[in-house]
Design a protein around this motif. Sequence first.
Motif, short mmCIF file in Angstrom:
data_model
loop_
_atom_site.label_atom_id
_atom_site.label_comp_id
_atom_site.label_asym_id
_atom_site.label_seq_id
_atom_site.Cartn_x
_atom_site.Cartn_y
_atom_site.Cartn_z
N LEU A 169 46.90 -26.98 97.17
CA LEU A 169 45.55 -26.60 96.74
C LEU A 169 45.48 -25.08 96.63
O LEU A 169 45.89 -24.37 97.55
CB LEU A 169 44.51 -27.09 97.74
N ASN A 170 44.96 -24.61 95.52
CA ASN A 170 44.81 -23.16 95.34
C ASN A 170 43.36 -22.72 95.46
O ASN A 170 43.01 -21.59 95.15
CB ASN A 170 45.37 -22.72 93.98
N GLU A 171 42.51 -23.66 95.90
CA GLU A 171 41.09 -23.36 96.12
C GLU A 171 40.66 -23.97 97.45
O GLU A 171 41.12 -25.03 97.83
CB GLU A 171 40.22 -23.93 94.99
N LYS A 172 39.75 -23.28 98.14
CA LYS A 172 39.22 -23.80 99.39
C LYS A 172 38.11 -24.83 99.17
O LYS A 172 37.72 -25.55 100.08
CB LYS A 172 38.68 -22.65 100.26
N ASP A 173 37.61 -24.90 97.96
CA ASP A 173 36.52 -25.79 97.62
C ASP A 173 36.88 -27.25 97.94
O ASP A 173 37.94 -27.74 97.54
CB ASP A 173 36.21 -25.65 96.13
N MET A 174 36.00 -27.96 98.65
CA MET A 174 36.29 -29.33 99.04
C MET A 174 36.25 -30.29 97.85
O MET A 174 36.92 -31.33 97.86
CB MET A 174 35.28 -29.78 100.10
#
Length: 205
Positions: A169-174
């Motif tokens: 994952l390159n984003e922390k967004d759930m």
Amino acid sequence: MRKSVVILCIVAFILSSCASERIITKFYVMDNVPEQPIDSSGTPTAALPYVVMVDNFSISRIYDSNRIALRTNSNEISYYIYHKWAENPSAALQTIVWRQLRGLHLFQTCNLRRIEPEPNYKISGHIDRIERVEQDDYDAAHVMITLQFKDYDTGEVLVQHIYNRFTSLNEKDMNHFAKALNQIIVEQNSVFFEKIRHYFERQSQ
């Protein structure tokens, strides 16, 4: 002095109330099943004349709820407080498999429960892991699932597909995490369905 303390208490209460209003629980779904592409290169394959039931999926106890699991160490599991699944992952997987298989038109009839006509085959399986992994600088969606295609009457496993997949994952967004899990599941379901198709091709030879 006393008046100042009262004013400070009121201000603190207002600030805490505003902060609590912003802390909401968010729920995530895994139901984005893409439309099956239309293959115009050849003659459409007729649906197999069988009835298939997509049965309930079992799931490991630590994932058997709407809590989203976070693995922060090899043997350490935590759960998000304000991020949850909209439904139990086992129910979500059952629905995804059913929608995806029905969209393929591989079988004449595909049901979510045992209804008339009597099923010839059933699909079930087990979710061993479904989690987010955050260890050191590594952040990934992780899912480990067993899919089984069985003879309905005897329970004999005719086709089995086991997978253990990580997607970085390159984003922390759930929401990004939920989409990554959904993509793994949909792709691996397709592999499973191809195995089923090949099983019937071998049977007809």
